[in-house]
Scaffold this motif. Structure first.
Motif: not given
Length: 211
Positions: A94-98, A105-107, A170-176, A206-211
């Protein structure tokens, strides 16, 4: 990246059930965390509401997962609360998010940089590090699929999602790899704002987003 946006409670249940989870687990944790964050006056340290929200969210998530009796276990590697389901090889943090948490519509990313205990569980392939996690009852679980509950509050609503990370910069997730985006949780109503009038043929988005 696959993005799921369930429109009704039934849609959300169909996504969570194979993971041995229920919507109620997250509802109760969200309510408890939000209530705890409101116990401080302006005289408290600025970090106090967010920190105690996380404390209480994790506590209630723990209690609700144990009440399910669906073989979820708890461990605390390097003092990081970590939940595992051995049969499905699942892990949950569990983590707080941005500000992009809970919107398609955002990552999104974690709100704050994460330490080594967190980073070790996300490798470049999006899988958790295959290190046995020792649970509080002395057992060990190999986790293959790591999911992260991200949450953030805006304008009286809590936005949250259950998502599987691909990589960290670095210290943050950048892709899912996968994102299950919950409907916003209205704190005044005490409920998710599902579109209960959606037609039976609409289902969940259901959306398929570009990697």
């Amino acid at each position: 990246m696959a993005i799921h946006t369930p429109k009704t409670r039934e849609d959300l249940a169909r996504l969570l059930s194979p993971m041995r989870l229920t919507a109620e687990v997250f509802e109760h944790a969200v309510v408890a965390g939000a209530a705890e964050s409101r116990t401080y006056s302006k005289g408290a340290p600025k970090s106090a509401p967010n920190m105690t929200r996380w404390f209480r969210t994790v506590e209630y998530l723990h209690d609700e997962l144990m009440l399910l009796k669906l073989d979820w276990k708890r461990s605390d590697p390097q003092n990081l609360p970590y939940f595992s389901q051995a049969y499905l090889n699942l892990g949950l943090i569990t983590s707080s998010g941005d500000e992009f948490t809970g919107v398609a519509w955002g990552t999104p990313s974690t709100k704050n940089p994460k330490g080594s205990a967190f980073a070790k569980r996300v490798d470049e392939n999006g899988l958790s590090a295959l290190i046995p996690h020792q649970t509080t009852d002395g057992g060990e679980i190999d986790v293959k699929y790591l999911w992260i509950l991200l949450y953030t509050e805006r304008d009286g609503q809590v936005y949250l999602e259950l998502s599987r990370p691909k990589s960290m910069a670095g210290k943050q997730i950048d892709s899912w790899l996968d994102r299950i985006i919950f409907p916003p949780f209205d704190l005044a109503l005490g409920a998710f704002t599902f579109d209960e009038n959606a037609g039976d043929d609409e289902g969940f988005g259901f959306t398929i987003a570009r990697r």
